[in-house]
Motif scaffolding. Structure first.
Motif, PDB file in Angstrom:
ATOM      1  N   LEU A   1       0.896  -1.285  -0.116  1.00 10.24           N
ATOM      2  CA  LEU A   1       0.102  -0.150   0.061  1.00 10.24           C
ATOM      3  C   LEU A   1       0.664   1.143   0.072  1.00 10.24           C
ATOM      4  O   LEU A   1       1.708   1.457   0.852  1.00 10.24           O
ATOM      5  CB  LEU A   1      -0.945   0.009   1.184  1.00 10.24           C
ATOM      6  CG  LEU A   1      -1.708  -1.371   1.570  1.00 10.24           C
ATOM      7  CD1 LEU A   1      -2.699  -0.897   2.617  1.00 10.24           C
ATOM      8  CD2 LEU A   1      -2.676  -1.444   0.443  1.00 10.24           C
TER       9      LEU A   1
ATOM     10  N   VAL B   1      -3.375   0.258  -3.888  1.00  9.09           N
ATOM     11  CA  VAL B   1      -2.929  -1.082  -3.619  1.00  9.09           C
ATOM     12  C   VAL B   1      -2.081  -1.545  -4.711  1.00  9.09           C
ATOM     13  O   VAL B   1      -2.752  -1.433  -6.008  1.00  9.09           O
ATOM     14  CB  VAL B   1      -4.322  -1.877  -3.415  1.00  9.09           C
ATOM     15  CG1 VAL B   1      -3.907  -3.349  -3.201  1.00  9.09           C
ATOM     16  CG2 VAL B   1      -5.089  -1.473  -2.152  1.00  9.09           C
TER      17      VAL B   1
ATOM     18  N   CYS C   1      -4.689  -6.469   2.988  1.00  8.67           N
ATOM     19  CA  CYS C   1      -4.780  -5.082   2.973  1.00  8.67           C
ATOM     20  C   CYS C   1      -5.416  -4.627   4.273  1.00  8.67           C
ATOM     21  O   CYS C   1      -4.904  -3.817   4.957  1.00  8.67           O
ATOM     22  CB  CYS C   1      -5.755  -4.526   1.839  1.00  8.67           C
ATOM     23  SG  CYS C   1      -4.675  -4.298   0.149  1.00  8.67           S
TER      24      CYS C   1
END
Length: 204
Positions: free
Chosen positions: A22, A77, A121
């Motif tokens: 990220l 992402v 994530c």
């Protein structure tokens, strides 16, 4: 960490685990973000806020403006090895006084859905929120008809707080009810263990 709100700030940071990274969303991600949205024509889904063709730059500019104002921090992402953009996710509705953030504005290219990417994530963002930022609560909100999102949030161990009726406009002009969830800091260790367990399961 100090409980004072003055020490609570989301500084630019990169978060990574295994093959997912990220990175702070930037205008340089415009082409990659547009390509990710095109995989599945995600802007056609009425329960998401994915940018339509030609709107990606404005989407990023809006996120950057919200970052300057202190109420949203957006990430791209990416694939750690190639840098390819796979989607986007954000901290938002940042409330320093009560040390609360929400995780949202989350979407991924169709090929990335139902893979380990969302779990990875969420682990990265929750770990950063609770262990680095010192959050007391992390929240989520989703469309009452976005059942896939609700199921994904519940798999994290988050608790359903309730439904705000007539809360927001969808892209098609209809008015949605918003389902609210949260996870408290005391619940994080168990949620973390579950996320790590899910990531360690063999991928089908």
């Amino acid at each position: 960490m100090s409980s004072s709100s003055s020490s609570f700030a989301i500084a630019p940071v990169e978060l990574g685990l295994r093959d997912v990274k990220l990175v702070p969303l930037a205008l340089s991600h415009e082409a990659g973000l547009a390509a990710a949205a095109a995989d599945g024509e995600l802007w056609k889904l009425r329960v998401t806020s994915v940018p339509a063709p030609g709107e990606t730059r404005a989407y990023i500019e809006s996120a950057l403006k919200m970052r300057e104002e202190g109420n949203r921090f957006a990430f791209a992402v990416t694939d750690e090895a190639t840098g390819e953009v796979l989607g986007s996710t954000s901290y938002h509705d940042i409330l320093p006084a009560v040390r609360r953030v929400e995780i949202g504005y989350t979407w991924y290219a169709k090929r990335c859905q139902r893979t380990h990417i969302n779990t990875t994530c969420k682990l990265l963002m929750l770990q950063h929120a609770f262990e680095q930022l010192g959050c007391h609560v992390v929240g989520w909100r989703t469309d009452n008809f976005n059942f896939a999102s609700q199921a994904a949030i519940e798999r994290l161990g988050a608790k359903k707080d309730g439904v705000i009726r007539g809360h927001a406009l969808r892209r098609d002009g209809t008015i949605r009810d918003t389902v609210m969830y949260s996870l408290r800091s005391g619940e994080w260790p168990e949620a973390k263990a579950q996320l790590l367990y899910l990531l360690d399961k063999p991928r089908g």
